[in-house]
Enzyme design. Structure first.
Site, PDB file in Angstrom:
ATOM      1  N   ASP A  70       0.531  -0.693   0.233  1.00  0.00           N
ATOM      2  CA  ASP A  70      -0.096   0.355   0.208  1.00  0.00           C
ATOM      3  C   ASP A  70       0.699   1.037  -0.144  1.00  0.00           C
ATOM      4  O   ASP A  70       1.575   0.522  -0.583  1.00  0.00           O
ATOM      5  CB  ASP A  70      -0.851  -0.056   1.181  1.00  0.00           C
ATOM      6  N   ARG A 125       5.060   2.430  -2.225  1.00  0.00           N
ATOM      7  CA  ARG A 125       4.838   3.958  -2.831  1.00  0.00           C
ATOM      8  C   ARG A 125       5.601   4.347  -2.568  1.00  0.00           C
ATOM      9  O   ARG A 125       6.552   5.138  -3.402  1.00  0.00           O
ATOM     10  CB  ARG A 125       3.589   4.784  -2.645  1.00  0.00           C
ATOM     11  N   TRP A 169      -9.854   7.966  -1.534  1.00  0.00           N
ATOM     12  CA  TRP A 169      -8.717   8.555  -2.093  1.00  0.00           C
ATOM     13  C   TRP A 169      -8.497   9.907  -2.495  1.00  0.00           C
ATOM     14  O   TRP A 169      -7.855  10.904  -2.797  1.00  0.00           O
ATOM     15  CB  TRP A 169      -7.851   7.928  -3.369  1.00  0.00           C
ATOM     16  N   HIS A 208      -7.403  -6.944  -0.041  1.00  0.00           N
ATOM     17  CA  HIS A 208      -6.225  -5.980   0.048  1.00  0.00           C
ATOM     18  C   HIS A 208      -5.067  -6.283   1.229  1.00  0.00           C
ATOM     19  O   HIS A 208      -3.743  -6.398   0.835  1.00  0.00           O
ATOM     20  CB  HIS A 208      -6.762  -4.413  -0.182  1.00  0.00           C
TER      21      HIS A 208
END
Length: 307
Positions: free
Chosen positions: A106, A110, A152, A272
């Protein structure tokens, strides 16, 4: 959780980072980076097994858990993935690791992506869990994705709108977001869930995590654009959830092959929070992938040359 792990606070690059770590001295180092809105506790099922063969370092990213939460600025640079990656490089250097593997989920994935671009000689290989590249996900947004990943677009709203809404009931916001993303279930170890909710009850953690997303939608994309055609040069393994949004909305392998030179991966039967749902499979896949990319040396040779 994390029996036998040492707990430390180590200076990053402008933040003090809380770290759990264990593993045989001289073994290859692996840093595990968590996602939103969690802490290093998410590796409770993976880290102890990996630590039998690797030196495992599990930090709380800046802004999360017990790590410090620096003030921000108008362009969100303290919460750019570049700044977060600098923390990890500084932390690993303090621990004596100038070359390491990364396993990340997650938001942590990044950070790993940016770290690999900014510091390619630091990373032997990385495993990224349930993401596609940030810039490409925003660019490929459609109604299906925006509906599923509503957070988001909520978290990037101007301060203090999301902070005030979340702060009114942080426990229920956390559960709404995370349980929904796990298909309506609770896949979290009770001790881990307690740590997550305790950490997220801190208004500074709420502020900092919103800044993480604001940075992702702005300065992080600017940094991606500045890379031009440059790609990740180290081997990348991407694993994503068969019952998740990446599978439903994106072609993860295709997108990663546009951002990295050497990519392999597949969807796994999970949602997820795959590191907590299927920790044994994630551990095996990480350990196998890292072992195949031990800078062309076997683990014993690597340990001897990196004492």
């Amino acid at each position: 959780m994390f029996q036998g792990f040492v707990e430390d606070w180590i200076d990053g690059e402008g933040a003090k980072i809380f770290v759990r770590r264990a593993g045989p001295l001289g073994a290859p180092p692996v840093v595990l980076l968590h996602g939103y809105p969690q802490t290093s506790a998410m590796w409770n099922g993976v880290a102890p097994i990996l630590a039998q063969s690797f030196q495992v370092i599990c930090p709380d990213l800046r802004g999360y858990g017990r790590s410090s939460k620096p003030p921000t600025d108008e362009v969100h640079s303290p919460y750019s993935k570049r700044a977060m990656a600098q923390d990890i490089v500084a932390m690993m250097s303090t621990l004596g690791h100038d070359l390491f593997f990364i396993g990340a989920h997650d938001r942590g994935a990044r950070v790993a992506h940016r770290l690999g671009l900014d510091h390619p000689k630091k990373v032997m290989a990385m495993t990224l869990l349930d993401i596609a590249p940030t810039r490409e996900m925003y660019a490929g947004t459609n109604a299906k994705f925006a509906t599923a990943y509503w957070h988001w677009f909520f978290l990037i709203q101007k301060h203090p709108i999301p902070e005030q809404i979340i702060g009114a009931d942080p426990d229920n916001f956390w559960k709404l977001k995370c349980f929904n993303q796990a298909g309506g279930d609770n896949p979290f170890l009770p001790e881990a869930l307690t740590e997550y909710l305790t950490a997220f009850s801190n208004p500074e953690a709420i502020r900092a995590s919103c800044e993480d997303y604001r940075a992702a939608a702005s300065i992080d994309i600017a940094h991606d654009d500045q890379d031009g055609t440059r790609k990740l040069s180290m081997p990348v393994q991407t694993l994503w959830a068969k019952r998740g949004v990446i599978e439903a909305c994106f072609d993860a392998l295709d997108l990663w092959r546009k951002r990295a030179d050497c990519v392999e991966g597949e969807a796994l039967d999970a949602t997820h929070y795959m590191a907590e749902e299927i920790p044994g499979e994630i551990t095996v896949r990480m350990a196998d992938f890292f072992s195949r990319h031990m800078t062309d040396q076997d683990p014993i040779q690597w340990a001897l040359s990196n004492k």
